[in-house]
Design a protein around this motif. Structure first.
Motif: not given
Length: 208
Positions: A162-184
């Motif tokens: 859990d202590e590895v999975r949760r930060p990794r998942r959070r980082a993945i989701l943050q990369r999507f949120l950081a995009r200028e646009a998620i959908y093209a």
């Protein structure tokens, strides 16, 4: 998606590539793959949701049959311990298309489309944009379905501490949120962008 609807979609995709008789056994094998026990999100539910979006948005595609087959194959290989699932799925798609007698350039384009679902680069071309938008449509699902999706993804990687999975998942989701646009694609952007951002922000906060 009901079995008959899946069969019809499979056959229509191959006809669009000029293949009159689709390989029914291959279609059944792909459905079996999506039902493998290690899968919780990358299942027939996900495939069916993707194909339903394709039916709504296929007029945006340059080569609709190729996008359809790329959707069928994009998670054909799914080993939670591997890092080459997309490459193996793309190779399988290319081989199947060539073996069916469809044009080699179509096979290469489908291979590239499947590789685009790695989500490690901005998709190029209308078909790649549509395919990636469809694959990411779950991010803009209604909150209840998005929360189910998050539980399903965590279940697939339950072997990771859990202590590895949760930060990794959070980082993945943050990369999507950081995009200028998620959908093209314009329609999917209009329909899903705002809800996807709300879902992502909520999940990231819960993982903090």
């Amino acid at each position: 998606m009901a079995p008959e609807a899946l069969r019809n979609h499979w056959n229509a995709a191959w006809r669009a590539l000029g293949v009159a008789a689709a390989d029914e056994a291959l279609g059944i094998e792909l459905q079996r793959r999506y039902g493998e026990p290690q899968r919780h999100y990358h299942t027939l539910q996900h495939l069916g949701e993707c194909l339903a979006w394709f039916e709504r948005e296929k007029e945006a595609a340059e080569h609709p049959g190729e996008v359809a087959l790329a959707l069928w194959f994009h998670d054909a290989v799914y080993d939670v311990h591997a890092h080459d699932n997309e490459a193996r799925s793309a190779d399988w798609a290319r081989s199947a298309i060539v073996s069916a007698g469809a044009p080699s350039d179509a096979a290469e384009r489908v291979h590239a489309l499947v590789m685009a679902t790695r989500h490690d680069a901005v998709p190029e071309g209308r078909d790649a944009e549509l395919l990636v938008d469809i694959d990411l449509s779950i991010l803009g699902a209604d909150p209840a379905r998005f929360d189910e999706y998050e539980r399903q993804v965590h279940a697939e990687y339950a072997f990771v501490p859990d202590e590895v999975r949760r930060p990794r998942r959070r980082a993945i989701l943050q990369r999507f949120l950081a995009r200028e646009a998620i959908y093209a694609t314009p329609r999917m952007h209009a329909l899903l962008e705002a809800r996807a951002r709300a879902n992502l922000a909520r999940s990231i906060a819960a993982l903090a």
